[in-house]
Every structure is written in structure tokens, then in C-alpha cells.
Write a protein that holds these residues in place. Structure first.
Motif, PDB file in Angstrom:
ATOM      1  N   ALA A 199       0.818  -1.217   0.000  1.00 51.23           N
ATOM      2  CA  ALA A 199       0.000   0.000   0.000  1.00 51.23           C
ATOM      3  C   ALA A 199       0.851   1.266   0.000  1.00 51.23           C
ATOM      4  N   ASP A 200       2.164   1.121   0.181  1.00 51.08           N
ATOM      5  CA  ASP A 200       3.091   2.254   0.149  1.00 51.08           C
ATOM      6  C   ASP A 200       2.807   3.269   1.261  1.00 51.08           C
ATOM      7  N   VAL A 201       2.409   2.779   2.420  1.00 47.69           N
ATOM      8  CA  VAL A 201       2.064   3.626   3.566  1.00 47.69           C
ATOM      9  C   VAL A 201       3.300   4.336   4.099  1.00 47.69           C
ATOM     10  N   ASP A 202       3.116   5.556   4.596  1.00 49.33           N
ATOM     11  CA  ASP A 202       4.232   6.329   5.145  1.00 49.33           C
ATOM     12  C   ASP A 202       4.484   6.005   6.617  1.00 49.33           C
ATOM     13  N   PHE A 203       3.418   6.060   7.413  1.00 47.22           N
ATOM     14  CA  PHE A 203       3.505   5.756   8.841  1.00 47.22           C
ATOM     15  C   PHE A 203       2.300   4.899   9.231  1.00 47.22           C
ATOM     16  N   ALA A 204       2.512   4.013  10.197  1.00 47.70           N
ATOM     17  CA  ALA A 204       1.395   3.246  10.751  1.00 47.70           C
ATOM     18  C   ALA A 204       1.650   3.013  12.234  1.00 47.70           C
ATOM     19  N   VAL A 205       0.570   2.933  12.980  1.00 47.67           N
ATOM     20  CA  VAL A 205       0.647   2.684  14.420  1.00 47.67           C
ATOM     21  C   VAL A 205      -0.429   1.672  14.784  1.00 47.67           C
ATOM     22  N   GLY A 206      -0.310   1.098  15.963  1.00 42.41           N
ATOM     23  CA  GLY A 206      -1.339   0.161  16.382  1.00 42.41           C
ATOM     24  C   GLY A 206      -1.091  -0.329  17.788  1.00 42.41           C
ATOM     25  N   CYS A 207      -2.112  -0.956  18.365  1.00 43.25           N
ATOM     26  CA  CYS A 207      -1.998  -1.527  19.706  1.00 43.25           C
ATOM     27  C   CYS A 207      -1.948  -3.043  19.593  1.00 43.25           C
ATOM     28  N   THR A 208      -1.619  -3.700  20.707  1.00 38.93           N
ATOM     29  CA  THR A 208      -1.415  -5.149  20.663  1.00 38.93           C
ATOM     30  C   THR A 208      -2.261  -5.906  21.678  1.00 38.93           C
ATOM     31  N   TYR A 209      -3.177  -5.214  22.353  1.00 37.24           N
ATOM     32  CA  TYR A 209      -3.987  -5.892  23.366  1.00 37.24           C
ATOM     33  C   TYR A 209      -5.318  -6.379  22.829  1.00 37.24           C
ATOM     34  N   LYS A 210      -5.633  -6.085  21.568  1.00 35.44           N
ATOM     35  CA  LYS A 210      -6.881  -6.539  20.986  1.00 35.44           C
ATOM     36  C   LYS A 210      -6.659  -7.908  20.332  1.00 35.44           C
ATOM     37  N   TYR A 211      -6.579  -7.949  19.024  1.00 40.47           N
ATOM     38  CA  TYR A 211      -6.487  -9.209  18.299  1.00 40.47           C
ATOM     39  C   TYR A 211      -5.154  -9.920  18.489  1.00 40.47           C
TER      40      TYR A 211
END
Length: 397
Positions: A199-211
Motif C-alpha cells: 500500500a506504500d504507507v508512510d507511517f502506521a501505528v497500532g496496539c497489541t492488546y486486541k487481536y
């Protein structure tokens, strides 16, 4: 082919409970107990401060980051762990704005998680100089991208409805307009197929307590595209992001690459639990997870609409544009959800009127879905929700 019987056996699931809230907090991976006990006693207990070197605590954020990278289509060395999702949103947005200094608009949508919008509002207020947060409806995002936008800041899967944005199309439109694309993967990682590189994304963030089932308060992650890795300035210039932390220089010099996005001391205990949780994903194919999730959610929607005709579907009907969660609306959604939870079917409530259910094939099967439908129908048919105790809202809904 993923063996979902094997993955289900990897979790502690309370007897008699159908857990449809893994989109908020995943259940306990059984391996986490032993792994954490070993870390506490053999590493912290016996090695004491030496554990930073001998047990690998110092390199844990990058090591675990590489494991998360595999689940989001990112190259090794582009993801690092630590801190909270709010901090990672701040880092990504502030870095993106500095990389696009002649523009003043941050574009988001009203399906974004409010915390992301709060972070953006606070940052833009601090920056001043005419910065503006433009918030549009989810359907308006792509056509709202123009030459005034510095960065788009979008949560791929809407936390309320499960509506899924087209990451590749929006990122491409942003780039054509000269904007950078920031994606929040809080409701994506471990739930849907993500390929940041494609997807050629520049920045991504996320959490790890869900899935990803890393436990309450599990650390967040940040991804920076390789083309930006040595240019992105970390506005939170933390000790662990310094080029040489133990030189104890008085002036900050950012570390090369993704390491500069480290801020505070790594949460070693939490990262150890997350490492155990990620072991469950070894041998799991994301395409199998996605296919099974769609199968379960479609079964749930069909069953609920047959058994509970008074409910209104609040999620996209087309599973291709829906994440791994489904919402139904009811005027007394909170009370209905409390009645469900009291009978062993756990989902959650999102204001003003949505009951939200998550579908996580690692530990859910068709029998769980059928039981949940039956309990929901019983609660509604008999108005079991209409009791005073179910209307009293707790601090966390």
C-alpha cells in the motif's frame, strides 16, 4: 491450512463464556503464564539489572517489532514497540508534518477513534501557525484529499461499525496530492490482511492488546516507511531513541532508522507477555483467519436478523468492506449488553446505541456464534435487559 482447534487450545477461556470482545481485549494465552513466570524469576529475579544485556531486554522492542511486522506486511527493521498508542500517534503525526512543512491541514474522519483526534487537536494547537484538523465523514475521505493536506490520519477499521477503508486507494490519492498517509491499525492487526509495503504507507501505528492478545496495557507499535526512516524527526526525543543512550550526551542525536522512534524505557514485563501471545501466530495464515472471520460474522448477522428482527445492523453488510467486528443498534443497547454479559456472552457497548461483537477465529467457532444468537434472542424476547442493575453504567463500557 490453519488449525483453529490448535489455536483455541492455546487460550484460557472461562468456562461457559462466549467471548465476542477480542476486538477490545484479547483473552489470556496460556503460554504467557509460564513465560512471564520465567522472566520474573529467572531473568529479573536472578539476573537483576544484568538482564538488560544477558536476557536481551534492551533489544526487545526491535525484536518484537519484527514479529509484528510480519503480520502487517512490513519489512524487518521498520517496526518498533513501546509506549502507548496515543504516544505513537503523536510521533507519527508530528514527524509527518515536519516532512511536509508547507502544508497546514490534517485530514481525518469522524469514524476515527476519538483519542487519535484528541492527540491531533493537542499537537496542532501547540504548533499554531494556522494548522487545521479537518474531520469529514468516512465516505468523504478520499474526495477530500487535495493540495492543502499535509497528512491523512485514518483508522483503517472504524471502531464503532467495523467499516473498513481502502488503505491502498486512499494512500495513493494522498501521494498524488503530495500528502503523507498515516494509518491506525488498532482494529486491523491480527484481524484483517494488511500489507503496508504494497500500500506504500508512510507511517502506521497500532496496539497489541486486541487481536494480538498481548494483555491489558500491552505496548503499541509504530511503523515508518524505509524512505522516511532516517529523515523523520522524533519530536518526543527520548533517551532510548538517542544514537548512543549510554554516552549520556547532553544534546539529542536521533538513532538511525526505526530505533529513533523509541522513547521511554521498554515495558519488559508487558513485552514478555506479548512475545508469548505472538507465538500463537506461528503457523497461522492470515488469509485463513480472514476467511473464517467472515464466515463467523456472516453466520452471526444472518442468525441475529432472523431471531431478533427488532435490531438494526450498524455495520456494512458487505464483508469485504468490514473488519472483524459487527455492530447492532438498539435504543437500550447498554442494558441489553449487560444482560448478555450476565448470561455469559461478552461483547461491548459503544455510545450512543451500538452493541459491538468481535469475531476472532483463533478461539471462536460456529457453536459459539449459535449460542450467542440464542442468548441475544432470549434477552430481547423476554425483555431480560429491563432491570435496574443493567441500566447503571460502569466506568468502562
Amino acid at each position: 491450512m490453519t488449525d483453529f482447534d490448535e489455536t483455541r487450545a492455546a487460550f484460557h477461556l472461562p468456562e461457559g463464556v462466549v467471548y465476542l470482545d477480542g476486538n477490545s481485549l484479547g483473552p489470556l494465552p496460556l503460554a504467557a503464564r509460564e513465560r512471564l513466570s520465567a522472566m520474573l524469576m529467572q531473568e529479573w529475579g536472578e539476573q537483576l539489572i544484568r538482564g538488560w544485556n544477558t536476557a536481551g531486554w534492551y533489544v526487545q522492542p526491535r525484536k518484537v517489532g519484527d514479529r509484528v511486522a510480519k503480520l502487517i506486511g512490513a519489512a524487518p527493521g521498520t517496526v518498533v514497540m513501546g509506549d502507548t498508542l496515543s504516544i505513537k500517534v503523536y510521533q507519527a503525526l508530528s514527524a509527518a508534518l515536519e516532512l511536509n512543512p508547507d502544508r497546514r491541514v490534517v485530514l481525518s474522519d469522524d469514524g476515527n477513534f476519538p483519542s487519535d483526534l484528541y492527540i491531533a487537536q493537542g499537537l496542532l494547537t501547540s504548533l499554531g501557525r494556522g494548522y487545521e484538523l479537518k474531520v469529514v465523514g468516512p465516505e468523504e475521505v478520499e474526495k477530500s484529499i487535495d493540495e492543502t493536506v499535509a497528512a491523512t490520519m485514518i483508522t483503517e477499521v472504524d471502531y464503532r461499525t467495523g467499516r473498513r477503508h481502502d488503505m491502498k486507494a486512499i494512500t495513493a490519492k494522498a501521494h498524488r496530492a503530495g500528502a503523507l498517509a498515516i494509518w491506525d491499525l488498532a482494529h486491523s492487526v491480527g484481524a484483517v490482511d494488511v500489507d503496508l509495503t504494497a500500500a506504500d504507507v508512510d507511517f502506521a501505528v497500532g496496539c497489541t492488546y486486541k487481536y494480538l492478545n498481548g494483555g491489558p496495557g500491552a505496548p503499541a507499535f509504530i511503523y515508518v516507511a524505509p524512505r522516511h526512516a532516517d529523515r523523520a524527526r522524533p519530536s518526543l526525543s527520548g533517551w532510548m531513541g538517542h544514537e548512543a543512550p549510554f554516552a549520556f550526551d547532553l544534546d539529542y542525536r536521533p538513532a538511525p532508522g526505526i530505533e529513533r522512534m523509541r522513547v521511554g524505557t521498554p515495558p519488559v514485563i508487558a513485552l514478555t507477555v506479548l512475545e508469548a501471545a505472538l507465538d500463537v501466530w506461528e503457523g497461522v495464515e492470515m488469509r485463513d483467519v480472514r476467511a473464517k472471520s467472515i464466515e463467523l460474522s456472516e453466520r452471526f448477522i444472518a442468525g441475529v436478523e432472523t431471531a431478533c428482527p427488532g435490531l438494526e445492523l450498524g455495520s456494512p453488510r458487505n464483508p469485504a468492506v468490514r473488519g472483524s467486528q459487527v455492530s447492532f443498534r438498539h435504543p437500550h443497547a447498554y442494558a441489553v449488553m449487560q444482560a448478555l454479559i450476565a448470561r455469559g456472552v461478552i461483547g461491548d457497548f459503544r455510545a450512543p446505541d451500538s452493541m459491538r461483537f468481535g469475531f476472532t477465529p483463533l478461539y471462536l467457532g460456529a457453536a459459539d456464534i449459535d449460542r450467542a444468537i440464542g442468548v441475544l434472542a432470549d434477552v430481547l424476547d423476554k425483555r431480560l435487559w429491563d432491570r435496574p442493575e443493567y441500566h447503571r453504567k460502569a466506568s468502562v463500557t
